[in-house]
Scaffold this active site. Structure first.
Site, mmCIF file in Angstrom:
data_model
loop_
_atom_site.group_PDB
_atom_site.id
_atom_site.type_symbol
_atom_site.label_atom_id
_atom_site.label_comp_id
_atom_site.label_asym_id
_atom_site.label_seq_id
_atom_site.Cartn_x
_atom_site.Cartn_y
_atom_site.Cartn_z
ATOM 1 N N ASP A 116 -50.790 -48.361 3.239
ATOM 2 C CA ASP A 116 -52.204 -48.383 3.618
ATOM 3 C C ASP A 116 -53.488 -48.357 2.022
ATOM 4 O O ASP A 116 -53.106 -46.955 1.009
ATOM 5 C CB ASP A 116 -52.729 -47.755 4.248
ATOM 6 N N ASP B 66 -67.485 -65.953 20.215
ATOM 7 C CA ASP B 66 -68.729 -65.716 20.204
ATOM 8 C C ASP B 66 -69.362 -65.945 21.628
ATOM 9 O O ASP B 66 -68.475 -67.004 22.371
ATOM 10 C CB ASP B 66 -69.089 -67.047 19.571
ATOM 11 N N ASP C 262 -68.944 -61.843 17.947
ATOM 12 C CA ASP C 262 -68.842 -60.709 19.139
ATOM 13 C C ASP C 262 -67.986 -60.155 18.046
ATOM 14 O O ASP C 262 -67.241 -59.197 17.552
ATOM 15 C CB ASP C 262 -68.368 -60.255 20.532
ATOM 16 N N HIS D 121 -57.760 -41.724 5.771
ATOM 17 C CA HIS D 121 -56.592 -42.423 4.975
ATOM 18 C C HIS D 121 -55.945 -41.791 3.560
ATOM 19 O O HIS D 121 -57.237 -41.000 3.481
ATOM 20 C CB HIS D 121 -56.828 -43.833 5.157
ATOM 21 N N HIS E 216 -66.711 -34.462 9.269
ATOM 22 C CA HIS E 216 -66.110 -35.514 9.358
ATOM 23 C C HIS E 216 -64.835 -35.312 8.004
ATOM 24 O O HIS E 216 -65.172 -35.471 6.313
ATOM 25 C CB HIS E 216 -66.650 -37.185 9.113
ATOM 26 N N VAL E 217 -63.964 -36.250 8.607
ATOM 27 C CA VAL E 217 -62.762 -36.696 7.354
ATOM 28 C C VAL E 217 -62.120 -37.129 7.518
ATOM 29 O O VAL E 217 -61.860 -38.081 8.406
ATOM 30 C CB VAL E 217 -61.963 -35.072 6.606
ATOM 31 N N HIS F 83 -52.955 -39.206 11.562
ATOM 32 C CA HIS F 83 -54.272 -40.300 10.786
ATOM 33 C C HIS F 83 -54.815 -39.599 12.064
ATOM 34 O O HIS F 83 -54.602 -38.672 12.544
ATOM 35 C CB HIS F 83 -53.638 -41.349 11.247
ATOM 36 N N ALA G 156 -64.525 -43.473 19.689
ATOM 37 C CA ALA G 156 -63.444 -43.865 20.707
ATOM 38 C C ALA G 156 -62.580 -42.968 20.051
ATOM 39 O O ALA G 156 -61.940 -42.645 21.458
ATOM 40 C CB ALA G 156 -63.979 -44.537 21.926
ATOM 41 N N SER G 157 -61.657 -43.464 19.588
ATOM 42 C CA SER G 157 -59.856 -44.274 19.733
ATOM 43 C C SER G 157 -59.684 -42.756 18.516
ATOM 44 O O SER G 157 -58.713 -43.104 18.644
ATOM 45 C CB SER G 157 -59.492 -45.170 18.565
#
Length: 533
Positions: free
Chosen positions: A173, A421, A28, A346, A342-343, A119, A210-211
């Site tokens: 990063d 697991d 998982d 980072h 989408h971009v 971000h 979702a975040s």
């Protein structure tokens, strides 16, 4: 997850998790190894979170199970996303302490400063950690967005001030270190959304992480401009939208919100649906929509589906499968690079150079990315004038020591992976992973043989059952031949008076595996079952 230790204690920067790859069937989640923290249990003084993404906070519930009294520092949205995760684990009294960009606090004998960065989620911060050895800056995840859709641009002036003060080390990063130039602003996606909403006649479905609250906000704003209501599906999407609304990070009025059970009551031209599944996850809402198995939402001719994310390495096949299935249903599917939907969140190479030029760190430690990303970030550092010997590309478990203004690698610490697991944490061995991989690729043969307990003689033909090996209609007598191989094996062992179960099973595996390999070039898992009579 990075531990910083000095006299007086340990501060932990982030507590993230990873998702399993294709070589981890049945797993998982993947958690970092907490062994070092357990060995220094009494020294942990605080956990500091840079932002609310899973790869930075996902391991926190597992960590707080063992370190329940350690304070956790994070911004408002970050802690807002953390609280329901802790509640799912029955952790009700965690010591969560809210901070904001610009704050400075002391944790034991560490000084912490929280610096605003951009971000793909609001309330992201970098950390300037003041230690006895000097200032150490942790970038968190960031990009330099001069026109962010929420909040202020990244606080580059604070970075410049720290650079003038003197930065000992920068942990930066590295995710987009291979990408030249600058990452476009999030506003570019909003412009594309408006173009799509302007021309779409039917239902619009947008899949995102979702975040990714900023992306969700862009969808909501486009819906307002074009008179559409907003439906939400996918467990994590529903939860995060609710949290962001409650905390004021998402302006979605109640009269615009449509429960997923009610979306079919709204004309297609009057609704946009936010969904999970941008990574092609088999059980995510978009995958079920594509397969026609979602309980309430269908996609078909006239619908526009926007996949507002790029595939994480390893997920390309699942995303491609989802796109193909949606197109077969007649939907129009938009994704990068077809449209600017989408971009990245980072920093690309020029942004990394800008940060390095401002901070002027004595030492550079590239973090967050695959090994090749770390190496490219290191080369960027060399190009910016940092001596190669002052750049450390570390792997999990590596340790650095800063003393008297100098840095060096010292003896590493244990840093394996712990796998979740079936809902439980286990140090699942490589042998189990190999067996699962073998099952998924080669299938399984089950052999049931009845033998005389005293003599080892075979009592009737053995039963051979195959699963996931060869289509039954295409076996061409393979099972019958396998029965013959097992019969010959057990007749041979009986003539040698072998009755030990372990030896009998070993002989069956050896002979049957060799036969099947010769016949099919496959080596399935062979599971012998011996019944003594």
């Amino acid at each position: 997850m990075t531990a910083v230790r000095q006299e007086g204690g340990i501060v932990l920067i982030d507590a993230g998790m990873a998702f399993p790859d294709e070589e981890m069937p049945g797993i998982d989640l993947v958690l970092p190894d907490f062994s070092y923290l357990r060995d220094h249990r009494d020294e942990l003084r605080g956990i500091v979170l840079t932002h609310g993404h899973e790869d930075h906070v996902g391991a926190l519930p597992y960590l707080l199970r063992e370190f329940a009294d350690v304070p956790v520092y994070g911004t408002r949205l970050t802690l807002g996303l953390v609280r329901p995760k802790l509640a799912e684990f029955g952790i009700k009294r965690a010591d969560l302490r809210e901070v904001k960009a610009g704050d400075t606090i002391d944790v034991s004998n560490f000084g912490l400063e929280f610096i605003n960065v951009n971000h793909s989620i609001p309330d992201a911060v970098a950390i300037a950690l003041r230690t006895a050895a000097g200032i150490v800056v942790f970038s968190g995840d960031y990009k330099v967005d001069l026109t962010p859709i929420e909040g202020a641009p990244m606080d580059l002036s604070r970075y410049a001030a720290l650079g003038e003060e003197g930065v000992l080390a920068y942990f930066g990063d590295s995710t987009n270190s291979e990408r030249p130039g600058y990452v476009p602003s999030e506003r570019v996606v909003g412009e594309t959304f408006n173009e799509v909403f302007e021309t779409a006649q039917g239902r619009i479905i947008v899949a995102s992480f979702a975040s990714h609250i900023h992306r969700i906000s862009q969808v909501v704003e486009a819906a307002k401009q074009h008179g559409r209501l907003v439906g939400v599906t996918g467990r994590s999407m529903i939860r995060n939208v609710q949290i962001a609304r409650e905390l004021g990070y998402l302006d979605l009025p109640q009269e615009m919100y449509v429960d997923q059970r009610d979306v079919n009551q709204i004309p297609d031209s009057d609704i946009v649906i936010l969904t999970t599944g941008s990574q092609g996850e088999p059980m995510a809402a978009l995958s079920r929509i594509a397969a026609g198995t979602h309980r309430t939402i269908e996609a078909g001719p006239g619908d526009v589906v926007i996949i507002s994310a790029t595939p994480v390495p390893g997920n390309e096949r699942g995303v491609s499968r989802t796109i193909n299935s949606l197109m077969k249903r007649g939907a129009e599917v938009l994704y990068t690079p077809l449209r600017a939907v989408h971009v990245s969140g980072h920093a690309a190479r020029e942004e990394q150079k800008l940060v390095l030029s401002l901070l002027k760190p004595r030492y550079l430690v590239p973090v967050h990315g695959e090994f090749r990303h770390l190496r490219h970030h290191a080369e960027t550092g060399v190009g910016m004038g940092i001596p190669r010997e002052n750049i450390f590309v570390l792997e999990n478990g590596d340790r650095m020591e800063f003393r008297d203004g100098k840095a060096r690698k010292i003896e590493p610490v244990p840093a394996g992976m712990f796998l979740v697991d079936a809902g439980t944490v286990a140090d699942t061995s490589e042998s189990i992973m190999r067996e699962r991989q073998q099952l998924s690729e080669e299938g399984m043969f089950i052999v049931v043989a009845r033998i005389n307990a005293q003599t080892g003689d075979l009592l009737g033909p053995p039963d051979v059952i195959s699963r996931g090996f060869v289509d039954p209609q295409a076996q061409n007598g393979l099972v019958d031949e396998s029965i013959g191989v097992v019969t010959n094996t057990l007749q041979r062992t009986a003539s040698s008076h072998v009755t030990d179960w372990g030896e009998l099973k070993k002989a069956i595996r050896k002979d049957l595996s060799g036969f099947l390999s010769q016949k099919t070039r496959k080596r399935p898992i062979i599971l012998p079952l011996i019944v003594e009579v």
